[in-house]
Scaffold this motif. Structure first.
Motif, PDB file in Angstrom:
ATOM      1  N   LEU A 109      12.915  15.506   1.385  1.00 44.13           N
ATOM      2  CA  LEU A 109      12.064  16.226   0.722  1.00 44.13           C
ATOM      3  C   LEU A 109      10.311  16.020   1.163  1.00 44.13           C
ATOM      4  O   LEU A 109       9.517  16.923   1.204  1.00 44.13           O
ATOM      5  CB  LEU A 109      12.153  16.074  -0.656  1.00 44.13           C
ATOM      6  CG  LEU A 109      11.080  17.073  -1.761  1.00 44.13           C
ATOM      7  CD1 LEU A 109      11.352  18.496  -1.606  1.00 44.13           C
ATOM      8  CD2 LEU A 109      11.624  16.888  -3.323  1.00 44.13           C
ATOM      9  N   PHE A 110      10.105  14.899   1.321  1.00 43.89           N
ATOM     10  CA  PHE A 110       8.700  14.600   1.682  1.00 43.89           C
ATOM     11  C   PHE A 110       8.386  15.282   2.923  1.00 43.89           C
ATOM     12  O   PHE A 110       7.191  15.797   3.084  1.00 43.89           O
ATOM     13  CB  PHE A 110       8.695  12.903   1.793  1.00 43.89           C
ATOM     14  CG  PHE A 110       7.141  12.536   2.381  1.00 43.89           C
ATOM     15  CD1 PHE A 110       6.045  12.482   1.223  1.00 43.89           C
ATOM     16  CD2 PHE A 110       6.668  12.305   3.541  1.00 43.89           C
ATOM     17  CE1 PHE A 110       4.748  12.015   1.770  1.00 43.89           C
ATOM     18  CE2 PHE A 110       5.543  12.100   3.904  1.00 43.89           C
ATOM     19  CZ  PHE A 110       4.499  11.772   3.017  1.00 43.89           C
ATOM     20  N   LEU A 111       9.315  15.198   4.105  1.00 46.59           N
ATOM     21  CA  LEU A 111       8.820  15.829   5.327  1.00 46.59           C
ATOM     22  C   LEU A 111       8.931  17.429   5.139  1.00 46.59           C
ATOM     23  O   LEU A 111       8.206  18.000   5.906  1.00 46.59           O
ATOM     24  CB  LEU A 111       9.889  15.534   6.179  1.00 46.59           C
ATOM     25  CG  LEU A 111      10.043  13.831   6.736  1.00 46.59           C
ATOM     26  CD1 LEU A 111      10.817  13.540   7.732  1.00 46.59           C
ATOM     27  CD2 LEU A 111       8.402  13.868   7.447  1.00 46.59           C
ATOM     28  N   ALA A 112       9.733  17.878   4.109  1.00 46.52           N
ATOM     29  CA  ALA A 112       9.907  19.338   4.041  1.00 46.52           C
ATOM     30  C   ALA A 112       8.543  19.988   3.385  1.00 46.52           C
ATOM     31  O   ALA A 112       8.272  21.190   3.594  1.00 46.52           O
ATOM     32  CB  ALA A 112      10.999  19.649   3.185  1.00 46.52           C
ATOM     33  N   LYS A 113       7.840  18.977   2.829  1.00 51.42           N
ATOM     34  CA  LYS A 113       6.583  19.679   2.286  1.00 51.42           C
ATOM     35  C   LYS A 113       5.621  19.468   3.298  1.00 51.42           C
ATOM     36  O   LYS A 113       4.959  18.321   3.480  1.00 51.42           O
ATOM     37  CB  LYS A 113       6.311  18.604   1.003  1.00 51.42           C
ATOM     38  CG  LYS A 113       7.237  18.773  -0.008  1.00 51.42           C
ATOM     39  CD  LYS A 113       6.730  19.694  -1.392  1.00 51.42           C
ATOM     40  CE  LYS A 113       7.567  19.485  -2.480  1.00 51.42           C
ATOM     41  NZ  LYS A 113       7.431  20.400  -3.411  1.00 51.42           N
ATOM     42  N   ALA A 114       5.355  20.403   3.976  1.00 49.35           N
ATOM     43  CA  ALA A 114       4.350  20.680   5.123  1.00 49.35           C
ATOM     44  C   ALA A 114       2.998  20.184   4.876  1.00 49.35           C
ATOM     45  O   ALA A 114       2.607  19.414   5.731  1.00 49.35           O
ATOM     46  CB  ALA A 114       4.641  21.797   5.843  1.00 49.35           C
ATOM     47  N   ARG A 115       2.491  20.568   3.806  1.00 50.44           N
ATOM     48  CA  ARG A 115       1.162  20.332   3.450  1.00 50.44           C
ATOM     49  C   ARG A 115       1.154  18.873   2.617  1.00 50.44           C
ATOM     50  O   ARG A 115       2.046  18.558   1.741  1.00 50.44           O
ATOM     51  CB  ARG A 115       0.484  21.190   2.464  1.00 50.44           C
ATOM     52  CG  ARG A 115      -0.949  20.817   2.260  1.00 50.44           C
ATOM     53  CD  ARG A 115      -1.856  21.345   3.195  1.00 50.44           C
ATOM     54  NE  ARG A 115      -3.240  21.173   2.984  1.00 50.44           N
ATOM     55  CZ  ARG A 115      -4.275  21.930   2.621  1.00 50.44           C
ATOM     56  NH1 ARG A 115      -3.630  23.277   2.773  1.00 50.44           N
ATOM     57  NH2 ARG A 115      -5.219  21.718   2.239  1.00 50.44           N
ATOM     58  N   GLY A 116       0.238  18.034   3.089  1.00 52.12           N
ATOM     59  CA  GLY A 116       0.276  16.369   2.526  1.00 52.12           C
ATOM     60  C   GLY A 116      -0.487  16.769   1.051  1.00 52.12           C
ATOM     61  O   GLY A 116      -1.058  17.765   0.754  1.00 52.12           O
ATOM     62  N   GLY A 117      -0.749  15.602   0.197  1.00 54.94           N
ATOM     63  CA  GLY A 117      -1.398  15.889  -0.782  1.00 54.94           C
ATOM     64  C   GLY A 117      -0.410  16.404  -2.007  1.00 54.94           C
ATOM     65  O   GLY A 117      -1.304  16.819  -3.087  1.00 54.94           O
ATOM     66  N   THR A 118       0.962  16.300  -2.048  1.00 56.82           N
ATOM     67  CA  THR A 118       1.502  17.089  -2.926  1.00 56.82           C
ATOM     68  C   THR A 118       2.814  16.170  -3.474  1.00 56.82           C
ATOM     69  O   THR A 118       3.292  16.473  -4.409  1.00 56.82           O
ATOM     70  CB  THR A 118       2.167  18.188  -2.533  1.00 56.82           C
ATOM     71  OG1 THR A 118       3.088  17.984  -1.431  1.00 56.82           O
ATOM     72  CG2 THR A 118       1.144  19.504  -1.901  1.00 56.82           C
ATOM     73  N   CYS A 119       2.953  14.909  -2.668  1.00 52.84           N
ATOM     74  CA  CYS A 119       4.173  14.206  -3.041  1.00 52.84           C
ATOM     75  C   CYS A 119       4.056  12.855  -2.405  1.00 52.84           C
ATOM     76  O   CYS A 119       3.323  12.819  -1.446  1.00 52.84           O
ATOM     77  CB  CYS A 119       5.432  14.787  -2.975  1.00 52.84           C
ATOM     78  SG  CYS A 119       6.004  15.321  -1.059  1.00 52.84           S
ATOM     79  N   THR A 120       4.803  12.053  -2.781  1.00 52.18           N
ATOM     80  CA  THR A 120       4.933  10.511  -2.312  1.00 52.18           C
ATOM     81  C   THR A 120       6.090   9.907  -2.230  1.00 52.18           C
ATOM     82  O   THR A 120       6.856  10.407  -3.163  1.00 52.18           O
ATOM     83  CB  THR A 120       3.720   9.792  -2.728  1.00 52.18           C
ATOM     84  OG1 THR A 120       3.817   8.533  -2.055  1.00 52.18           O
ATOM     85  CG2 THR A 120       3.776   9.470  -4.384  1.00 52.18           C
ATOM     86  N   LEU A 121       6.244   8.797  -1.517  1.00 51.94           N
ATOM     87  CA  LEU A 121       7.666   8.342  -1.708  1.00 51.94           C
ATOM     88  C   LEU A 121       7.655   7.090  -2.544  1.00 51.94           C
ATOM     89  O   LEU A 121       8.475   6.339  -3.169  1.00 51.94           O
ATOM     90  CB  LEU A 121       7.971   7.641  -0.157  1.00 51.94           C
ATOM     91  CG  LEU A 121       8.175   8.599   1.086  1.00 51.94           C
ATOM     92  CD1 LEU A 121       7.965   8.083   2.273  1.00 51.94           C
ATOM     93  CD2 LEU A 121       9.756   9.290   0.846  1.00 51.94           C
ATOM     94  N   ALA A 122       6.367   6.760  -3.087  1.00 55.38           N
ATOM     95  CA  ALA A 122       6.150   5.579  -3.874  1.00 55.38           C
ATOM     96  C   ALA A 122       6.528   5.939  -5.311  1.00 55.38           C
ATOM     97  O   ALA A 122       6.719   7.262  -5.611  1.00 55.38           O
ATOM     98  CB  ALA A 122       4.644   5.371  -3.950  1.00 55.38           C
TER      99      ALA A 122
END
Length: 264
Positions: A109-122
């Motif tokens: 899911l992280f990689l699918a969100k092309a734009r950064g600043g929307t999710c994190t693995l933390a």
């Protein structure tokens, strides 16, 4: 929330949520911590959402929302010594759409969100702890604002996770900053691979792959140079100068130098 959007309704918010709203033309997003009672605590440059000290500010500030001339009676004015402020939800959104930042997402899911600043693995801490950190930083500050090193997204992520990047000289601690510099960087890094493929589509795929890899490797949940710093210890170090973000003092017409996180 889903794959394409983190958009949520106001009714679904709960204290401790990390929320954000995109500004004009989706150039950047402003982040904060919702603490209940229609209030959001967020980090600014003494009330200004963005700022780099360079000519880039002309673009960023012009993309920001228009502010009302009369101050809102429910929002706190920024203090001189730091830029952590409390605003009502309406003023925080400034007419924008409400989104909730996602934590503990899967790598896919992280990689699918092309734009950064929307999710994190933390992984996020408990909501009451998150609210406590935000309120403590409202009273004591979060250091010197820097759009690349210590911005509103970094503030919100710290409130949620207690994680800080300890290594000096790193640019792009937050996912939003990685999005800004990651695209051009990916194009540069992938240029030597032209020897492997001259097909324009192959080169595009390669550049996207390099960009995604850089986002994944620099995510706060994947980095090996992060440490947990309790909020009381953080503000004590900031107050005594044991921990600081040093802003570069450069003319407006020059490129912005990398800020440094200094510990003693």
């Amino acid at each position: 929330m889903g794959l394409l959007s983190n958009r949520v309704t106001r009714e679904s918010l709960k204290p401790g949520d990390h929320i954000y709203s995109w500004r004009t033309a989706y150039i950047y997003a402003h982040h904060g911590i919702y603490v209940g009672d229609d209030k959001v605590i967020h980090f600014t440059r003494r009330g200004q959402e963005v700022g780099t000290g360079t000519a880039l500010d002309l673009l960023l500030v012009s993309s920001g929302p228009a502010r009302a001339r009369e101050s809102c009676p429910t929002c706190t004015a920024p203090q001189e010594e730091h830029g952590v402020i409390s605003s009502c939800l309406n003023c925080f959104l400034a007419g924008g759409v409400l989104y909730r930042f996602e934590y503990a997402v899967s790598p896919a899911l992280f990689l699918a969100k092309a734009r950064g600043g929307t999710c994190t693995l933390a992984v996020s801490d408990e909501d009451d702890i998150v609210v406590h950190r935000a309120k403590h930083l409202l009273e004591n500050g979060f250091g010197c604002y820097n759009v690349f090193k210590n911005n509103c997204e970094d503030f919100a992520i710290y409130c949620k996770t207690e994680l800080l990047v300890a290594e000096q000289g790193r640019i792009g601690q937050s996912g939003q900053a990685i999005s800004i510099i990651g695209g051009p960087l990916a194009a540069v890094l992938s240029s030597p691979l032209r020897m492997v493929t001259t097909n324009v589509y192959g080169m595009a795929v390669t550049a996207v792959g390099v960009y995604c890899a850089s986002r994944y490797a620099t995510d706060i949940g994947m980095r090996g140079d992060v440490v947990k710093v309790p909020v009381e210890e953080l503000t004590r170090r900031l107050a005594t100068g044991l921990l600081q973000v040093v802003e570069s003092q450069m003319p407006m017409n020059l490129a912005h130098q990398s800020p440094q996180l200094v510990t003693h």
